[in-house]
Enzyme design. Structure first.
Site, PDB file in Angstrom:
ATOM      1  N   SER A 211      34.488  45.638  43.814  1.00 44.73           N
ATOM      2  CA  SER A 211      33.449  46.641  43.548  1.00 44.73           C
ATOM      3  C   SER A 211      32.160  45.934  43.174  1.00 44.73           C
ATOM      4  O   SER A 211      32.124  44.724  42.964  1.00 44.73           O
ATOM      5  CB  SER A 211      33.871  47.581  42.416  1.00 44.73           C
ATOM      6  OG  SER A 211      33.721  46.954  41.156  1.00 44.73           O
TER       7      SER A 211
ATOM      8  N   LEU B 147      32.506  41.320  46.784  1.00 39.85           N
ATOM      9  CA  LEU B 147      32.733  42.469  47.658  1.00 39.85           C
ATOM     10  C   LEU B 147      32.066  42.243  49.009  1.00 39.85           C
ATOM     11  O   LEU B 147      32.657  42.497  50.064  1.00 39.85           O
ATOM     12  CB  LEU B 147      32.194  43.735  46.989  1.00 39.85           C
ATOM     13  CG  LEU B 147      32.326  45.060  47.735  1.00 39.85           C
ATOM     14  CD1 LEU B 147      32.388  46.216  46.742  1.00 39.85           C
ATOM     15  CD2 LEU B 147      31.151  45.303  48.685  1.00 39.85           C
TER      16      LEU B 147
ATOM     17  N   GLU C 298      33.750  40.820  42.629  1.00 36.48           N
ATOM     18  CA  GLU C 298      32.679  41.565  41.981  1.00 36.48           C
ATOM     19  C   GLU C 298      31.375  41.350  42.733  1.00 36.48           C
ATOM     20  O   GLU C 298      30.923  40.205  42.886  1.00 36.48           O
ATOM     21  CB  GLU C 298      32.506  41.128  40.529  1.00 36.48           C
ATOM     22  CG  GLU C 298      33.636  41.556  39.605  1.00 36.48           C
ATOM     23  CD  GLU C 298      33.305  41.291  38.141  1.00 36.48           C
ATOM     24  OE1 GLU C 298      32.299  40.607  37.860  1.00 36.48           O
ATOM     25  OE2 GLU C 298      34.067  41.760  37.265  1.00 36.48           O
ATOM     26  N   CYS C 299      30.771  42.414  43.202  1.00 35.41           N
ATOM     27  CA  CYS C 299      29.436  42.412  43.793  1.00 35.41           C
ATOM     28  C   CYS C 299      29.350  41.451  44.984  1.00 35.41           C
ATOM     29  O   CYS C 299      29.725  41.802  46.086  1.00 35.41           O
ATOM     30  CB  CYS C 299      28.391  42.093  42.729  1.00 35.41           C
ATOM     31  SG  CYS C 299      26.728  42.629  43.201  1.00 35.41           S
ATOM     32  N   ALA C 300      28.883  40.229  44.781  1.00 35.86           N
ATOM     33  CA  ALA C 300      28.815  39.274  45.889  1.00 35.86           C
ATOM     34  C   ALA C 300      30.188  39.069  46.514  1.00 35.86           C
ATOM     35  O   ALA C 300      30.324  38.914  47.736  1.00 35.86           O
ATOM     36  CB  ALA C 300      28.263  37.941  45.409  1.00 35.86           C
TER      37      ALA C 300
END
Length: 816
Positions: A423, A338, A334-336
């Site tokens: 994502s 990715l 998630e986020c970081a």
């Protein structure tokens, strides 16, 4: 079920909710209460501080992420065994998702949990208007009970009394009065705060906050308000009712942690544990391989862009992670996460699993989202909808043909496959437990990852020769050593960011850049800090300008620079046509000065204290002893504020023929601002000022100087000095354990004799240290190494301990 509880909310952001809520939690805990901390909204950062204040995991309460029906049960689950729950609000009390009548606002959460609200109001610059605003906030929604008000950043007693009368008229009790105190603020990063895991000694910071807030808050009245909260007609949320274990084994799920990965919800790990998994945390900055037996990988959020160089330098872990994901180990990012799996982040090489390059942008993406699964994948089934939130400043550009994870507002985003889901979307799995179940099922079915380790090899010999020669050794500084993909041990800037009060001062200075700068406030602030008169201080554009002014001051007959020493004074003297006599401090004396080595006829002597690059702190009596009637002694104290108590400093002494030069850029992490000053007798200051160009000290430098000479800076400066001592001792101890010679240092760095060729070898392994052969009196076998936090320093040790880069790998081990 009954649970004493309060919500700390505010009319708007920036009022001091986090300070008051976290301080209240710490104060109640110190008073003997078991406290549970919660945060309305999706934010990960505040719960990190709540966890430090309470000694329990910080929790989020967000109707958008988990649904309205789960908010109260999650509150009871998180507060199990607690005497009181404190919920920190989000934004303004009634501010929620746009276009939804305040959905997911603090007021919405307070209504769902029937929690009394304490309003925190920044009253600086106000008086009776505070009562009007508070009355309006209390009356706006009849379903929200405002139990009282805490006045933050209160001024004079007279004005505070006027505010209290206005609140009495509104029928709202005052539950605390917190005076203006910049020490109670916290530094921001993109939005909100710097994560607690990134602060040096955050537990002590929170403890001090609790002690201060206990003096300003009416704890008895706050406890009474919390105990008046009505019962909740529901039962606690239980992860074991949401998921089931797939077998008796407890397969390992490797969860990224440490400073770079601080964002994940506590319930995520609880759901995985209930689903029969063993959650093991690893640090992508310091660990060189995944945990033993890893069958699943969870990479949550954080600020990896801040640590991109350190992540990129940990090539062993990147290789292990890349191998594991490509071999089909179930992976959620998630986020970081990715960014970590991408090919690169701001040019720094990452794991290279996802076909995308990522980069920081000026645009902040911050939104609640409703996402539709674009395909069947590790976590989702095509067409499923989930709620989540996004918070990032980076952008990922997928390669053509990539299978997206989600569609949000019609846009495809993320990456998905049967074994990997990545994502920007943060999803609270307590609101969507089927995602946790699917991930856990895949983990149970996976074979364990086996790390391929290189065959043991002896430490390689140093590279032949030293580093490449530089054209102008005296003008070679640490910033020339750094670069993309390198962990910086070369620049002596404090590795902890800037305090929020300093950032505010820097930003405020921009309001006056249309006017010519006036150094008078900086001169007054420095004079007050050191107990000197204003005519004994000259603000300068960093220490470098001060050395140039000294070089131009007189027609020096025999200027002496004590070496090894910061080379800028030597370079400035040569540039102005002077012939410099170097006095070398010898290694067999520990690089300590023998005053007898200084020529008696020297009319200028420049000495560092503590000295760069050796870190030697010369006794003040030795430096005083260099004075002569015909001589100016210039003491470079650029690193003196890194010495606890600033012992051996001469800046506060009125000594004829002595000038002390200070730099503010290193201790306060502002090398780009160029702020420094000279302290000397009025005659010397007048002579130096006559050579200074007009307006050389910028408005920003002036405001920075004023800020770092404040009372808030004094306390923070002492904390930084103590942190640097701990970091330096850890660094020096580790180097000595490896058999290297290290000079005893009082500075935020050490001079170490690693051997000829070690500088380029470390650089090849992603570590930038300061070559020392550009300092007169030192050879290529010496390097200067900046003190960094232990987790960063372990990367240096790993580079020193690593086998030869061409050591063969063993054959793959068959999975069992």
């Amino acid at each position: 079920m009954r649970l004493p509880r309060l919500m700390v909310a505010a009319p708007a952001s920036g009022q001091g909710k986090t300070t008051v809520a976290t301080g209240l939690m710490a104060a109640l805990r110190a008073a003997g209460h078991e406290v549970s901390g919660h945060k309305a909204g999706p934010d990960y950062i505040d719960p990190g501080y709540h966890a430090l204040a309470t000694g329990r995991p910080g929790r989020n309460l967000d109707p958008h992420l988990v649904g309205e029906s789960r908010v109260a049960p999650l509150l009871l689950h998180g507060a199990a065994g607690a005497d009181i729950a404190v919920i920190e609000g989000v934004m303004g009390l009634h501010d929620g998702r746009l276009g939804t009548e305040g959905f997911a606002s603090s007021a919405h959460v307070a209504t769902l949990t029937r929690t009394p609200v304490v309003l925190v109001m920044d009253v600086a610059g106000q008086s009776r208007s505070v009562g009007a605003v508070a009355a309006g906030m209390a009356a706006y929604d009849p379903g929200v009970q405002v139990a009282g008000v805490v006045l933050n950043r209160a001024g004079s007693a007279r004005n505070t009394a006027e505010i209290e009368r206005s609140l009495e008229r509104a029928g709202l009790p005052v539950l605390g009065v917190v005076p203006r105190d910049d020490r109670l603020s916290a530094p921001s990063r993109h939005l909100g705060l710097v994560p607690a895991a990134e602060r040096d000694d955050p537990a002590r910071l929170i403890a001090r906050l609790g002690e201060r807030l206990a003096r300003y808050l009416d704890l008895d009245a706050l406890l009474a308000a919390a105990r008046a909260a009505p019962g909740l007609g529901t039962w606690p949320w239980e992860p074991g009712r949401e998921v089931v274990a797939a077998g008796d084994r407890r397969p390992v799920v490797a969860v990224a942690g440490g400073r770079a990965f601080t964002f994940r919800y506590a319930e995520t790990e609880e759901l995985l544990t209930a689903a029969g998994c063993a959650v093991v945390t690893f640090d992508p900055l310091t660990d060189t391989e995944l945990p033993a037996g890893t069958r699943g990988i969870y990479l949550g959020g954080g600020f990896p862009e801040v640590y991109a160089a350190g992540l990129a330098a940990n090539r062993a872990l990147l290789h292990d992670l890349r191998t594991a994901v490509r071999r089909g180990i179930p992976t959620v990012a998630e986020c970081a996460g990715l960014l970590y799996l991408a090919a690169s982040l701001d040019g720094a090489e990452m794991a290279g699993v996802l076909p995308t390059a990522t980069a920081m942008t000026d645009r902040l993406t911050l939104r609640y989202a409703v996402a539709t699964a674009a395909t069947g994948s590790l976590l989702t089934r095509a067409g499923e909808r989930v709620t989540g939130h996004e918070f990032h400043r980076t952008q990922a550009t997928p390669a053509a043909g990539t299978v997206p994870a989600w569609r949000i507002d019609g846009e495809a985003t993320g990456f998905a496959s049967a074994t990997c889901h990545a994502s920007y979307l943060h999803v609270h799995w307590a609101g969507h437990p089927r995602l946790a179940q699917r991930f856990a099922d895949a983990v149970h079915a996976a074979a364990p990852h086996v790390t391929a380790r290189p065959v043991a090899a002896p430490r390689p010999p140093p590279a032949p020769g030293g580093s490449e020669p530089v054209p102008d050794p005296l003008r070679h500084h640490g910033d020339r050593e750094t670069g993309p993909g390198l962990i910086d041990f070369a620049v002596n800037v404090y590795d902890g960011g800037r305090p929020e009060w300093l950032d505010r001062a820097l930003r405020r200075s921009l309001d006056r850049v249309a006017d010519y700068p006036d150094p008078a406030p900086a001169r007054a602030a420095v004079a007050e800090r050191h107990g000197r008169h204003g005519d004994e201080v000259l603000p300068t554009a960093g220490a470098a300008e001060a050395f140039t002014l000294v070089a131009r001051l007189r027609d020096w007959k025999r200027p002496v620079v004590v070496h090894p020493q910061f080379t800028e004074p030597h370079a400035a003297l040569e540039q102005t046509g002077h012939h410099v006599t170097p006095v070398l401090c010898r290694p067999d004396r520990g690089f300590r000065l023998d005053p007898a080595d200084v020529p008696e006829e020297a009319d200028l002597v420049v000495i560092g204290n503590p000295t760069n690059p050796t870190g030697v702190l010369h006794p003040a009596e030795v430096v005083r002893g260099l004075r002569r009637a015909w001589r100016l002694v210039v003491v470079d104290e650029a690193f003196m504020d890194a010495v606890p108590g600033e012992r051996e400093s001469l800046v506060g002494e009125r000594l004829a023929g002595v000038a002390v030069i200070r730099s503010l850029t290193k201790h306060w992490s502002i090398p780009g601002v160029r702020a420094g000053y000279v302290v000397a007798g009025p005659g010397v200051i007048r002579e130096l000022a006559a050579h200074q160009p007009p307006w050389s000290v910028s408005t920003t430098a002036v405001d920075a100087t004023v800020a770092v000479c404040s009372a808030a800076a004094a306390s923070e400066g002492r904390d930084r000095a103590r942190a640097l001592v701990r970091w330096r001792e850890y660094l020096a101890g580790g180097l000595r354990e490896r058999g290297f010679e290290v000079v005893e240092s009082a500075a935020p760095f050490v001079l170490a004799r690693l051997g000829d060729g070690m500088h380029p070898m470390l650089r090849a392994r992603g570590i930038a240290v300061r070559r020392a052969d550009t300092f007169p009196g030192l050879g290529s076998d010496w390097v200067r190494v900046a003190a960094r936090p232990p987790e960063r320093t372990r990367r240096l040790f790993a580079a020193l301990d690593a086998p030869a880069p061409d050591a063969p790998l063993p054959p793959p081990v068959a999975a069992s």
